[in-house]
Design a protein around this motif. Structure first.
Motif, PDB file in Angstrom:
ATOM      1  N   LYS A  45      37.007  50.449  35.093  1.00 31.65           N
ATOM      2  CA  LYS A  45      35.580  50.097  35.151  1.00 31.65           C
ATOM      3  C   LYS A  45      34.742  51.158  34.464  1.00 31.65           C
ATOM      4  O   LYS A  45      34.933  52.351  34.667  1.00 31.65           O
ATOM      5  CB  LYS A  45      35.128  49.934  36.603  1.00 31.65           C
TER       6      LYS A  45
ATOM      7  N   ALA B 193      41.936  43.580  33.346  1.00 31.59           N
ATOM      8  CA  ALA B 193      40.647  42.893  33.267  1.00 31.59           C
ATOM      9  C   ALA B 193      40.895  41.413  33.063  1.00 31.59           C
ATOM     10  O   ALA B 193      41.913  41.020  32.491  1.00 31.59           O
ATOM     11  CB  ALA B 193      39.795  43.453  32.128  1.00 31.59           C
TER      12      ALA B 193
ATOM     13  N   ASP C 131      39.653  48.960  39.158  1.00 28.74           N
ATOM     14  CA  ASP C 131      38.788  50.122  39.393  1.00 28.74           C
ATOM     15  C   ASP C 131      39.061  51.233  38.383  1.00 28.74           C
ATOM     16  O   ASP C 131      38.144  51.958  37.986  1.00 28.74           O
ATOM     17  CB  ASP C 131      38.990  50.635  40.813  1.00 28.74           C
TER      18      ASP C 131
ATOM     19  N   ILE D 202      38.780  37.421  32.352  1.00 27.61           N
ATOM     20  CA  ILE D 202      37.557  36.696  32.016  1.00 27.61           C
ATOM     21  C   ILE D 202      37.837  35.208  32.181  1.00 27.61           C
ATOM     22  O   ILE D 202      38.894  34.702  31.778  1.00 27.61           O
ATOM     23  CB  ILE D 202      37.080  37.029  30.583  1.00 27.61           C
ATOM     24  N   THR D 203      36.906  34.513  32.821  1.00 30.30           N
ATOM     25  CA  THR D 203      37.086  33.088  33.062  1.00 30.30           C
ATOM     26  C   THR D 203      36.450  32.274  31.937  1.00 30.30           C
ATOM     27  O   THR D 203      35.720  32.808  31.089  1.00 30.30           O
ATOM     28  CB  THR D 203      36.438  32.665  34.382  1.00 30.30           C
TER      29      THR D 203
ATOM     30  N   ALA E  66      41.359  31.089  33.053  1.00 33.38           N
ATOM     31  CA  ALA E  66      41.106  32.529  32.978  1.00 33.38           C
ATOM     32  C   ALA E  66      42.151  33.180  32.091  1.00 33.38           C
ATOM     33  O   ALA E  66      43.321  32.792  32.104  1.00 33.38           O
ATOM     34  CB  ALA E  66      41.138  33.170  34.361  1.00 33.38           C
TER      35      ALA E  66
ATOM     36  N   ASN F 108      32.823  34.778  33.571  1.00 35.27           N
ATOM     37  CA  ASN F 108      32.862  35.778  34.639  1.00 35.27           C
ATOM     38  C   ASN F 108      33.981  36.777  34.366  1.00 35.27           C
ATOM     39  O   ASN F 108      35.058  36.411  33.885  1.00 35.27           O
ATOM     40  CB  ASN F 108      33.083  35.105  35.987  1.00 35.27           C
ATOM     41  N   THR F 109      33.705  38.051  34.685  1.00 35.64           N
ATOM     42  CA  THR F 109      34.679  39.101  34.403  1.00 35.64           C
ATOM     43  C   THR F 109      35.053  39.864  35.663  1.00 35.64           C
ATOM     44  O   THR F 109      34.298  39.900  36.646  1.00 35.64           O
ATOM     45  CB  THR F 109      34.137  40.090  33.357  1.00 35.64           C
ATOM     46  N   ASN F 110      36.219  40.493  35.599  1.00 39.37           N
ATOM     47  CA  ASN F 110      36.719  41.290  36.710  1.00 39.37           C
ATOM     48  C   ASN F 110      37.526  42.436  36.122  1.00 39.37           C
ATOM     49  O   ASN F 110      38.249  42.244  35.136  1.00 39.37           O
ATOM     50  CB  ASN F 110      37.603  40.436  37.620  1.00 39.37           C
ATOM     51  N   TYR F 111      37.395  43.632  36.711  1.00 39.49           N
ATOM     52  CA  TYR F 111      38.082  44.811  36.183  1.00 39.49           C
ATOM     53  C   TYR F 111      38.803  45.558  37.294  1.00 39.49           C
ATOM     54  O   TYR F 111      38.342  45.597  38.439  1.00 39.49           O
ATOM     55  CB  TYR F 111      37.076  45.774  35.545  1.00 39.49           C
TER      56      TYR F 111
ATOM     57  N   THR G 144      43.684  36.946  31.374  1.00 42.32           N
ATOM     58  CA  THR G 144      43.762  38.244  32.030  1.00 42.32           C
ATOM     59  C   THR G 144      44.592  39.211  31.194  1.00 42.32           C
ATOM     60  O   THR G 144      45.639  38.832  30.682  1.00 42.32           O
ATOM     61  CB  THR G 144      44.393  38.100  33.417  1.00 42.32           C
TER      62      THR G 144
END
Length: 122
Positions: free
Chosen positions: A64, A49, A61, A51-52, A33, A56-59, A35
């Motif tokens: 977003k 944020a 709050d 990304i793998t 990942a 897959n992503t993650n942010y 980051t």
């Protein structure tokens, strides 16, 4: 060992956009990942944020709907598109690689770039 180099920071007015780049010295497909973090003066370093390798992503709050993380495997680069910037987005932005595929498994590496400064004026 992988190395990361950030670029794309600068001064922008509130409401504007910037795109940050995180270029890796090797294939980002081997990184579990990547980051983006940021650190404002006097504050702790916070996740923005991630990304793998599978996409897959993650942010956080707070970003977003305004920030988008993406990757170009052919260029070994991860991008952070930042839109609708606010003065509170002002910080040094860092990218991080957590684990590197060694063939026999993942090795924890925790590699950081040198950071790129983003300043958003009101």
């Amino acid at each position: 060992q992988v190395q990361l180099v950030e670029s794309g920071g600068g001064l922008v007015q509130a409401g504007g956009s910037l795109q940050l780049s995180c270029a890796a010295s090797g294939s980002i497909l081997n990184i579990n990942a990547i980051t983006w973090y940021r650190q404002a003066p006097g504050s702790q370093r916070d996740l923005v944020a991630a990304i793998t390798s599978g996409g897959n992503t993650n942010y956080a709050d707070s970003v977003k709907g305004r920030f988008t993380i993406s990757r170009d495997n052919s260029k070994n680069t991860v991008y952070l598109e930042m839109d609708s910037l606010k003065p509170e987005d002002t910080a040094v932005y860092y990218c991080n690689a957590d684990r590197l595929w060694m063939g026999w498994g993942y090795k924890y590496v925790d590699v950081w770039g040198q950071g790129t400064l983003v300043t958003v004026s009101s």
